[in-house]
Design an enzyme around this catalytic site. Structure first.
Site, PDB file in Angstrom:
ATOM      1  N   LYS A  77       0.831  -1.202   0.000  1.00 29.44           N
ATOM      2  CA  LYS A  77       0.000   0.000   0.000  1.00 29.44           C
ATOM      3  C   LYS A  77       0.870   1.258   0.000  1.00 29.44           C
ATOM      4  CE  LYS A  77      -3.938   1.935   2.598  1.00 29.44           C
ATOM      5  NZ  LYS A  77      -4.809   1.686   3.777  1.00 29.44           N
ATOM      6  N   SER A 152      -9.668   2.092   2.609  1.00 27.06           N
ATOM      7  CA  SER A 152      -8.680   2.796   1.815  1.00 27.06           C
ATOM      8  C   SER A 152      -7.692   1.883   1.090  1.00 27.06           C
ATOM      9  CB  SER A 152      -7.879   3.757   2.712  1.00 27.06           C
ATOM     10  OG  SER A 152      -7.159   3.040   3.714  1.00 27.06           O
ATOM     11  N   SER A 176     -10.054  -0.689   6.686  1.00 32.50           N
ATOM     12  CA  SER A 176      -9.476  -0.412   5.377  1.00 32.50           C
ATOM     13  C   SER A 176      -8.955  -1.642   4.650  1.00 32.50           C
ATOM     14  CB  SER A 176      -8.327   0.598   5.517  1.00 32.50           C
ATOM     15  OG  SER A 176      -8.810   1.857   5.894  1.00 32.50           O
TER      16      SER A 176
END
Length: 463
Positions: A77, A152, A176
């Site tokens: 990420k 996210s 997330s």
């Protein structure tokens, strides 16, 4: 969607000489080149660096090292530090930032033989429930490009679900790395707080609850990644050792089913039916299921806890926002403005509520061993919206899709989402399993059993 690639199969082939880390890296780079333009899962890929890392792995294997993630391509990420890589948090403020060091989790991935392919998309500062940001734009759902995978960690989840890489490392401070996997049909595992060391890296808006989170195509692969990453490190004072496998098989556990986790929240009928079907399949397989909702502190909602995130964003980026608000995603700008307007008492009240959430769930787990329910109350929604306009036939605010995940962050417990069927238009539905803090291995073992039962149409039996 492309058929997922299994981590264990890649690692075994590389260790056994039937493949090589270089070959697996080249194949992954080809898949990314072909599939990523339509998805925007990866935002930066460094093929030359990845191939150099792969060649190092091949030399280590030739020297006799036995690496659990040998040659496995990984997406990270774009909020997690990877030494020498551009890591932006999806923010114009960090558009040219290159990480000076690896996060401990990335360091451990390398030690296990994994190869970092590149950085996967995130919302700005990982503070939004859809994956889009001012630098890179939106990540798209692999089944329908007009839909969002949520956020996210949408980039990592889509990278796995679309078969670009077999494994990804996300973060989770409110769901997330559970909600996006639920929306795209992958597995997302939020470990206990502290089970995987956090940092070094960016300062977090939401302190004391964020974790590094494996995302994979199945539970076994998520567990392999977790084993490579877990364990304390002196650089993270919150990192802890977790319990070994407790030896209790699934038929010796009491599993509580809670269709709404004790919250007053609407759920789409198709999601409810999929989760109910999964629970019924577990009952047919011999699992002892009880119907029991958690009891939360009075007034607990995600909204009541959000001042912590808003105040954190304001503390970190309030001055930059005052200088130039246009630098920020407009949705993040709203959060910063809210944070700047909060009083200390309001922030303290939210912090105290989070502590009470943890105490309440700890008490609940004195009576049951595991908790099961939906990961999200809805399936994926259109890309241009913060959330669905309705859930369960009711008009809802934009964050209603996120209602079932954040409290487990505040409780610091492990939780995992795995696919359990389909909802509207054949879109994936996620089943969320939760365990007491520190019992990550119990949770992973039961999740693997659940996955087997669901794959067999509920006909599996405990043994």
């Amino acid at each position: 969607m492309t058929s997922p690639i299994r981590v264990a199969a890649v690692a075994e082939a590389v260790r056994g000489g039937r493949s090589s880390a270089r070959a697996e890296t080249l194949a992954a780079l080809d898949r990314i080149a072909a599939g990523n333009p339509a998805l925007n899962a990866f935002v930066t890929v460094d093929g030359n660096r990845a191939l150099a890392e792969a060649e190092t792995v091949d030399r280590r294997i030739a020297a006799g090292e036995r690496l659990p993630l040998a040659g496995v391509p990984v997406a990270v990420k774009d909020t997690i530090w990877v030494a020498g890589r551009r890591v932006t948090q999806g923010s114009r403020l960090f558009a040219d930032f290159h990480a000076p060091a690896d996060a401990v989790a990335v360091e451990r991935l390398r030690a296990a033989g994994a190869v970092i392919l590149g950085m996967a998309n995130s919302s700005e500062f990982a503070c939004k429930g859809v994956t889009t940001n001012p630098l890179f734009g939106p990540t798209r759902h692999p089944q329908n490009p007009d839909l969002t995978p949520g956020g996210s960690s949408g980039g990592p989840a889509v990278a796995v679900a679309a078969g670009l890489v077999p494994l990804a490392l996300g973060t989770d401070a409110g769901g997330s790395s559970r909600r996006p996997p639920a929306h795209v049909g992958a597995v997302g595992f939020k470990p206990s707080f502290g089970a995987i060391p956090y940092g070094p890296g960016f300062a977090e808006p939401f302190t004391g609850i964020a974790v590094m989170a494996p995302i994979a195509a199945d539970v076994a692969d998520a567990a392999l990644m977790f084993e490579a990453l877990c364990g304390p490190d002196p650089r993270d004072p919150d990192s802890v050792a977790i319990a070994a496998m407790d030896g209790r098989p699934p038929d010796c556990l009491t599993v509580a089913c809670s269709p709404r986790f004790g919250l007053d929240a609407p759920v789409d009928d198709a999601v409810r039916q999929a989760v109910d079907g999964a629970v019924e399949a577990l009952e047919r397989a011999g699992v002892r299921i009880v119907r029991r909702d958690p009891t939360w502190p009075d007034g607990v909602t995600e909204t009541a806890l959000m001042p912590l995130q808003h105040a954190g964003l304001a503390a970190l980026y309030g001055e930059a926002f005052r200088r130039d608000p246009a630098l920020f995603d407009p949705d993040i700008a709203v959060q910063i403005e809210r944070g700047l307007s909060l009083t200390g008492a309001e922030v303290a009240a939210a912090q105290l509520l989070g502590v009470e959430v943890a105490r309440s769930l700890a008490g609940y787990f004195t009576g049951v061993d595991l908790l099961i329910g939906p990961t999200t109350p809805c399936v994926a929604w259109p890309l241009d919206r913060l959330g669905p306009e309705t859930i369960g036939g009711q008009a809802v605010p934009p964050r209603a899709h996120a209602v079932f995940t954040p409290l487990f962050n505040h409780a610091k417990v492990p939780a995992i989402s795995l696919p359990c069927g389909a909802g509207r238009d054949g879109l994936p539905v996620g089943l969320q399993l939760v365990a007491p803090r520190g019992l990550d291995h119990r949770l992973l073992r039961f999740a693997a059993f659940t996955e087997t039962v669901l794959a067999a149409g509920g006909q599996g039996q405990l043994g």
